[in-house]
Design a protein around this motif. Sequence first.
Motif, short mmCIF file in Angstrom:
data_model
loop_
_atom_site.label_atom_id
_atom_site.label_comp_id
_atom_site.label_asym_id
_atom_site.label_seq_id
_atom_site.Cartn_x
_atom_site.Cartn_y
_atom_site.Cartn_z
N VAL A 1 0.84 -1.18 0.00
CA VAL A 1 0.00 0.00 0.00
C VAL A 1 0.88 1.24 0.00
O VAL A 1 1.91 1.29 0.68
N GLU A 2 0.47 2.25 -0.78
CA GLU A 2 1.20 3.50 -0.84
C GLU A 2 0.26 4.65 -0.54
O GLU A 2 -0.94 4.58 -0.83
N ALA A 3 0.79 5.72 0.03
CA ALA A 3 0.01 6.91 0.36
C ALA A 3 0.70 8.13 -0.21
O ALA A 3 1.91 8.33 0.00
N VAL A 4 -0.07 8.95 -0.94
CA VAL A 4 0.46 10.17 -1.55
C VAL A 4 -0.42 11.33 -1.09
O VAL A 4 -1.64 11.28 -1.20
N LEU A 5 0.24 12.39 -0.57
CA LEU A 5 -0.51 13.56 -0.12
C LEU A 5 -1.20 14.22 -1.30
O LEU A 5 -0.55 14.64 -2.26
N GLY A 6 -2.55 14.29 -1.24
CA GLY A 6 -3.30 14.88 -2.33
C GLY A 6 -3.72 16.31 -2.07
O GLY A 6 -3.62 17.17 -2.94
N LYS A 7 -4.20 16.59 -0.86
CA LYS A 7 -4.65 17.92 -0.51
C LYS A 7 -4.25 18.22 0.93
O LYS A 7 -4.18 17.33 1.77
N GLU A 8 -3.97 19.50 1.17
CA GLU A 8 -3.71 19.95 2.53
C GLU A 8 -4.51 21.24 2.74
O GLU A 8 -4.27 22.24 2.07
N ILE A 9 -5.47 21.17 3.65
CA ILE A 9 -6.41 22.28 3.86
C ILE A 9 -6.11 22.92 5.20
O ILE A 9 -5.88 22.22 6.20
N GLN A 10 -6.15 24.24 5.24
CA GLN A 10 -6.02 24.97 6.50
C GLN A 10 -7.27 25.81 6.70
O GLN A 10 -7.52 26.75 5.95
N LEU A 11 -8.08 25.44 7.71
CA LEU A 11 -9.28 26.21 8.00
C LEU A 11 -8.89 27.61 8.47
O LEU A 11 -7.90 27.79 9.19
N MET A 12 -9.70 28.59 8.09
CA MET A 12 -9.32 29.98 8.25
C MET A 12 -9.10 30.37 9.71
O MET A 12 -8.15 31.06 10.05
N HIS A 13 -10.00 29.93 10.59
CA HIS A 13 -9.91 30.34 11.99
C HIS A 13 -9.10 29.35 12.83
O HIS A 13 -9.04 29.49 14.05
N ARG A 14 -8.54 28.35 12.19
CA ARG A 14 -7.69 27.37 12.89
C ARG A 14 -8.41 26.68 14.04
O ARG A 14 -7.78 26.27 15.02
N ALA A 15 -9.71 26.57 13.96
CA ALA A 15 -10.46 25.87 15.01
C ALA A 15 -10.23 24.37 14.88
O ALA A 15 -10.06 23.84 13.78
N PRO A 16 -10.19 23.63 15.99
CA PRO A 16 -9.97 22.19 15.93
C PRO A 16 -11.00 21.48 15.06
O PRO A 16 -12.19 21.79 15.12
N VAL A 17 -10.53 20.54 14.26
CA VAL A 17 -11.41 19.76 13.39
C VAL A 17 -11.99 18.61 14.20
O VAL A 17 -11.26 17.77 14.73
N VAL A 18 -13.31 18.59 14.31
CA VAL A 18 -13.99 17.60 15.13
C VAL A 18 -14.35 16.36 14.33
O VAL A 18 -14.28 15.24 14.83
N SER A 19 -14.73 16.55 13.06
CA SER A 19 -15.20 15.40 12.27
C SER A 19 -14.99 15.68 10.79
O SER A 19 -15.05 16.82 10.34
N ILE A 20 -14.73 14.60 10.04
CA ILE A 20 -14.62 14.65 8.58
C ILE A 20 -15.46 13.51 8.02
O ILE A 20 -15.35 12.37 8.47
N CYS A 21 -16.29 13.84 7.02
CA CYS A 21 -17.13 12.81 6.40
C CYS A 21 -17.27 13.13 4.92
O CYS A 21 -17.55 14.27 4.54
#
Length: 970
Positions: A734-754
């Motif tokens: 298995v290989e992993a390649v970074l596709g996207k890197e997102i920075q939320l504007m207010h830098r608030a902690p990310v609680v969930s991703i779906c």
Amino acid sequence: MMKFRFRRQGTDPQRERIKQELFAFNKTVGHGFPHQPSALAFDPKLQLMAIGTKSGAIKIYGAPGVEFTGIHGDATAVTQIHFLPGQGRLLSLLDDNTIHLWELVAGPSREVGGHFVVRIFSLWEKIKLCLFVSFIHSRLPDDYRCGKSLGPVESLQEHPQQPGKILIGYSRGLVVLWDLGAGRVEQLFLGKQQLESLVWERSGNLFVSSHNDGGYSVWAVTSGNACSPQPVSSTIPYGPFPCKAINKILWRTSQSGSPVLLYSGGMPRASYGDRHCLTVQQDKEHVTLDFTSRVIDFFTVHSIKPEKEFDDPSALVVLLEEELVVIDLQTPGWPSLPTPYLAPLHSSAITCSCHIANVPPKLWERLINAGKAQRGRQQTHMSWPICGGKNLAPPPKQQELLLTGHEDGTVRFWDASGVALTPLYKLGTANVFHTDCDDPHDPGDDPDLQQEEEWPPFRKVGCFDPYSDDPRLGIQKMSLCKYSNKLMVAGTAGQVIVLGFNDERSDHSVDVSVVDLLQDREGFTWKGHSRLEPRLKPAPFPPGFQPLVLVQCLPPASVTAVALHTEWNLIAFGTSHGFGLFDYHRRNSVLARCTLHPNDSLAMEGPLSRVKSLKKSLRQSFRRIRKSRVSGKKRVITTPTSKVQEANAALAEQEEVAPVQRRIEPRSADDSLSGVVRCLCFADTFLRDGTHHGPTLWAGTNSGSVYAYALEVPGVGSGRACERGGASESSSCVEAVLGKEIQLMHRAPVVSICVLDGRGKPLPDPYEASQDLAIAPDMTNAHSVLIASEEQLKVFSLPKVSAKTKFKLTAHEGCRVRKVALVLFSSAAQEDYNEHTLVCLTNLGDMHLFNIPALRPQVRYDCIRKEDISGIASCVFSKNGQGFYLISPSEYERFSLSAKVLTEPLCSVQLDRPQMLPVVSDGEGQTLEPPSSLSSPILDTPLDSPLSCADLTLDSTGELTVEDVRDFLT
């Protein structure tokens, strides 16, 4: 603007009707053991048990599923509870010197969570002949009187055969047989030891008194003998050295021979004075039950039929401070019974939990069999003795599991399908490691140690054990795939274990891999605990979930997020330092990413160095304030730029803050613990381009960063791995390649991703689509990703990652998101209609429901008190609209957000009183509701004298009144 938007939505009557058919908030039932129990009672006719607590709650239990719960008006401790046998009435005495009378009656009513329906009437006071202390003094012999006070009343016990005759025991040791009807003293018993309790023998010819010297005495009741100076016999069971008091004693006659004697306390003071014990004796059989918490009270289940000559006790029920223990007195050896409810959830402190809905029948059966194998050594076939009432609830449509992780490294599986939360199976992870709890010497093999424990004949009973031998074993995160029977658990010391189900016992070693999340990053010094040492030699594992692979993270920080995808044989895990990806099928590490900010010194130094100097703290605080004041819209983001950042910046320049919104100041990039990984997510979606979809991994951090990796899994997806060809699955990795890197504007902690499919619905779980267990996701239309931070909800399109819609929860409501779940709500009116809805729990304890992907607010409910921080932190949602949260260390409150899915008591109790219907609890409100909260009591009567030292006594007609009790205490 926002007010107009909400008003416009509310004008659609059809949508309002649909929302009423989908959503409804109810607190339905409580699970677990009552916190801080203080009183116990049993109705031998109705076979109901009542438990009172220090917070003023009364909980009544019968057969599994028969439960009633109520709260007194004030949070005052319940000191005594007494049933009027067969009548569905009970008296409660509170610590504030008030008596409350409760009555169960049939009648339609509904409250949140259900309640007792009570009929209010007066308890008339009756003036009767008083028993004065001076009257008793005048009848005492001179040598016994000696000017000494009799002391307070310690016990009141009604004659078992002649109602109206009552034993009154005084602290000094004097016992008086008082004829209530005639108003005279029948007999005096001149005890010389401080009295603790009294109990009648079934015939009424004998009674037994227990004393504070660790002994008990047997007294004969004879007619014509006005004064008995000596008991028939006196015994100090654990003498001759000084012993602790016997707090309570029971004497039960048996057809098989000698009576059964049961008493609490009495241990040798010097050797075992700190133990919590209850002794059971019959003939030569003698067992000292050794508990880990204090004995509150106990009773026996025995025959009460008048035609029966003997008690013949069948079970002993012991209420302890932290659990309920039931002993089978019919089976040789007196084994303990497993409890179908009231199990101590906090036998070891709960550290995490998760809910699994619609468990496949095969896995359910295997879990039950594994649990039976664990309890196989308990040779008892006795049914649950507290069997009053009738559970009228239909069988559950699906089986549900509640998993709880504990501080001692165990994971416990509970049947959460109905009202009774029943233990099914317990998984231990400690035997994977060498820990401080390993004992190289078994005391069972040492005859000297066995000889030391022969007297008293102790036997450890109960499962409450709050002490963890090694805190590193604590379970922090769990994930279960119910289709492949794979379980992933992660702990406090960075350990991640993948387990598979095996129906047979197995002896094997566990494969161990180490993942360095920092990859030899310079300047790092870990000052926390050391990692757990894995057990390299084969270890025995009982039937059930058995470990396959152990992954240890470096540094050994607590695991904060996990994800499991069994179709791809991949696990992901995150800590405060970064996240990793591991292929547990090929036993190799795929990815290790550090998420620490260079200035994040707190995470760098480890948890043991969190105390920083005052000067440094103040200096950093002032720097953050100065930065927030001068930065404004010109703040520079130091992380790599992306299209979503450009979109956010453009949106911020064009957007004006509405008057009702609160402007949220951006967080500093060097905030402590910014590298903590808060969530992980696997998804088969479009990341590289809009044509080829494939496996992806998403990770969100405490600083508002989101990392999306494209995964190349051999044989999966339409990515390059399938296009290359030529390489066999066993040889490729298995290989992993970074596709996207997102920075939320207010830098608030990310609680969930779906990730949402082309229809805007969440992707199915592993194996659901491939095995036709769920509708296949839409892969023809564009996908989107829903990212929930503590401050806002935002939907981005894929693969371009451009912002589509958002909702600023913090700006609108002034709260922060704590928990997020995607729930499928079914209509209560239309069988084939359902909606996927986003449920948010905030730090204020309220629930916000949004439709997806438009993120329009639907309803809002107040659920948990905002002061209850632990309750909010422990909340867990089910996929069908229910939820659980801890209201105490030992109790879950269950609630429902669905108008269709409710798990609440539905039961009946046949009462033995004239002109009374059966007490029925009905979810439709047609008869009596399922009470999980009491309304106000029938009587609230204060007394002149405190009753905390005396037992209330009620005859079969309930004629003992408040005035009678005052007479006894005068």
